[in-house]
Design an enzyme around this catalytic site. Sequence first.
Site, PDB file in Angstrom:
ATOM      1  N   GLY A 237      27.519  43.413  66.553  1.00 22.93           N
ATOM      2  CA  GLY A 237      26.623  44.389  67.168  1.00 22.93           C
ATOM      3  C   GLY A 237      25.306  43.797  67.607  1.00 22.93           C
ATOM      4  O   GLY A 237      25.222  43.105  68.622  1.00 22.93           O
ATOM      5  N   ARG A 238      24.264  44.030  66.821  1.00 22.94           N
ATOM      6  CA  ARG A 238      22.908  43.679  67.240  1.00 22.94           C
ATOM      7  C   ARG A 238      22.720  42.199  67.535  1.00 22.94           C
ATOM      8  O   ARG A 238      21.912  41.826  68.386  1.00 22.94           O
ATOM      9  CB  ARG A 238      21.910  44.138  66.174  1.00 22.94           C
ATOM     10  CG  ARG A 238      21.792  45.661  66.052  1.00 22.94           C
ATOM     11  CD  ARG A 238      20.971  46.059  64.836  1.00 22.94           C
ATOM     12  NE  ARG A 238      21.651  45.713  63.585  1.00 22.94           N
ATOM     13  CZ  ARG A 238      21.055  45.647  62.411  1.00 22.94           C
ATOM     14  NH1 ARG A 238      19.747  45.863  62.316  1.00 22.94           N
ATOM     15  NH2 ARG A 238      21.742  45.345  61.321  1.00 22.94           N
TER      16      ARG A 238
ATOM     17  N   HIS B  91      31.308  49.907  59.146  1.00 24.49           N
ATOM     18  CA  HIS B  91      30.028  49.229  58.987  1.00 24.49           C
ATOM     19  C   HIS B  91      29.699  49.245  57.494  1.00 24.49           C
ATOM     20  O   HIS B  91      29.740  50.297  56.860  1.00 24.49           O
ATOM     21  CB  HIS B  91      28.941  49.949  59.781  1.00 24.49           C
ATOM     22  CG  HIS B  91      27.594  49.305  59.701  1.00 24.49           C
ATOM     23  ND1 HIS B  91      27.015  48.666  60.771  1.00 24.49           N
ATOM     24  CD2 HIS B  91      26.722  49.171  58.676  1.00 24.49           C
ATOM     25  CE1 HIS B  91      25.836  48.188  60.404  1.00 24.49           C
ATOM     26  NE2 HIS B  91      25.637  48.478  59.128  1.00 24.49           N
TER      27      HIS B  91
ATOM     28  N   CYS C 102      27.245  56.581  63.449  1.00 24.77           N
ATOM     29  CA  CYS C 102      25.871  56.460  63.920  1.00 24.77           C
ATOM     30  C   CYS C 102      24.908  57.116  62.934  1.00 24.77           C
ATOM     31  O   CYS C 102      25.086  58.287  62.570  1.00 24.77           O
ATOM     32  CB  CYS C 102      25.708  57.098  65.294  1.00 24.77           C
ATOM     33  SG  CYS C 102      24.017  56.978  65.938  1.00 24.77           S
TER      34      CYS C 102
ATOM     35  N   GLY D 192      28.767  44.762  60.713  1.00 25.34           N
ATOM     36  CA  GLY D 192      27.476  44.793  60.034  1.00 25.34           C
ATOM     37  C   GLY D 192      26.963  43.418  59.682  1.00 25.34           C
ATOM     38  O   GLY D 192      27.570  42.700  58.878  1.00 25.34           O
ATOM     39  N   ASP D 193      25.858  42.986  60.308  1.00 24.04           N
ATOM     40  CA  ASP D 193      25.135  41.764  59.948  1.00 24.04           C
ATOM     41  C   ASP D 193      25.913  40.481  60.181  1.00 24.04           C
ATOM     42  O   ASP D 193      25.624  39.458  59.546  1.00 24.04           O
ATOM     43  CB  ASP D 193      24.673  41.815  58.487  1.00 24.04           C
ATOM     44  CG  ASP D 193      23.596  42.848  58.246  1.00 24.04           C
ATOM     45  OD1 ASP D 193      22.981  43.301  59.214  1.00 24.04           O
ATOM     46  OD2 ASP D 193      23.377  43.215  57.075  1.00 24.04           O
TER      47      ASP D 193
ATOM     48  N   LYS E  25      35.193  54.777  64.059  1.00 23.60           N
ATOM     49  CA  LYS E  25      34.181  53.890  63.469  1.00 23.60           C
ATOM     50  C   LYS E  25      33.344  54.705  62.484  1.00 23.60           C
ATOM     51  O   LYS E  25      32.877  55.792  62.814  1.00 23.60           O
ATOM     52  CB  LYS E  25      33.281  53.281  64.551  1.00 23.60           C
ATOM     53  CG  LYS E  25      32.359  52.182  64.039  1.00 23.60           C
ATOM     54  CD  LYS E  25      31.672  51.469  65.212  1.00 23.60           C
ATOM     55  CE  LYS E  25      30.902  50.247  64.734  1.00 23.60           C
ATOM     56  NZ  LYS E  25      29.730  50.586  63.928  1.00 23.60           N
TER      57      LYS E  25
ATOM     58  N   PRO F  56      29.937  49.096  69.909  1.00 27.33           N
ATOM     59  CA  PRO F  56      29.252  50.085  70.755  1.00 27.33           C
ATOM     60  C   PRO F  56      27.811  50.237  70.294  1.00 27.33           C
ATOM     61  O   PRO F  56      27.563  50.559  69.133  1.00 27.33           O
ATOM     62  CB  PRO F  56      30.056  51.365  70.514  1.00 27.33           C
ATOM     63  CG  PRO F  56      30.629  51.197  69.139  1.00 27.33           C
ATOM     64  CD  PRO F  56      30.869  49.726  68.957  1.00 27.33           C
TER      65      PRO F  56
END
Length: 342
Positions: free
Chosen positions: A234-235, A179, A110, A211-212, A149, A27
């Site tokens: 994610g990103r 994360h 977050c 994460g990453d 999360k 998300p």
Amino acid sequence: MTRDHYLSALRGTDDRGAESPPVLLAPLSGVTDLHMRRLAQRLGASAVVSEMVAAAELAKGDAESQVRAEGAGISPHVVQLAGCAPAPMAEAARIAVANGADAIDINMGCPAKTVTGGESGSALMRDLDHAARLLAAVRGAVAVPVTVKMRLGWDHASLNAPDLACRAEALGLNGVTVHGRTRQQFYKGRADWSAIRAVVEAVGIPVIANGDITSLDEARVCLRESGAAGVMIGRAAVGRPWLVGEIAAGLAGRAVVPLSAEARAAAACEHYEGLIALYGAAMGVRHARKHLAAYADADGGLSADDRRRLVTTTDPAEALRLLRRAFLEPAGRATPPLGEAA
């Protein structure tokens, strides 16, 4: 999807019929809109999670929150809720499920100041008793799977993710995503996948590592170091919604066949046109800009001038033309404005 089949519903199988680790789209607030999620799932993601939805706003019937929680054409449809009070969280969960959600994820990770300033997101890791009250309220409100999360903790002096995960399990939650950073790290440094192992060893419910993770090789290393049941991307998926499915295929032992330039261009254009249809031209153009920049940067097929025009134009036809060029034409060759001879 029943509570007991949360993970099995997400797992695929490899060529020998053995279960393979699920790979989920994370998300991302303001990013994982309905059309990005549809693309990622169609292209092989095990599951996709909505962008963060403010529970209090959804409970009040806020139109934007309803759009964020939309999941038409997605299965399983997972809605992530954020909030700091039990009653609105429970009501928002009931509304999401009534509107088709197959699972609810609770945001306790977050790091954004606008979220933690309201005692939501990772701020909840500073008060696990209160965090547990929110978990209990949502778990008691719906019959579908509920997950949470989180980060490793608020800071390195309070790495309490194992404790929060244990509380979640005791309350009947079905899974945890971690994360591998603290809140105070934001996105600095590298995610510590090995630190997630403490959570895995503390609970019997599935733990997903986040994460990453930007490639199949990194996903394999993350699984080995963390001991997690699956990974969440994610990103790295922004501008590359097909990445999640590629990693899922690789972890299942299948050959990873990269999408052709034509298929990537078609997906990017579908995403853009979907946003225009979802939000209307004026808002859709603004909402799409972060995606347009990411698509341009992921493929690198635009000159600097064309990239600037792509992310600033208010003309959907010009945006689509430049978006196709980003994938289908050699980098560096500028294109004239729409209507002029090429």
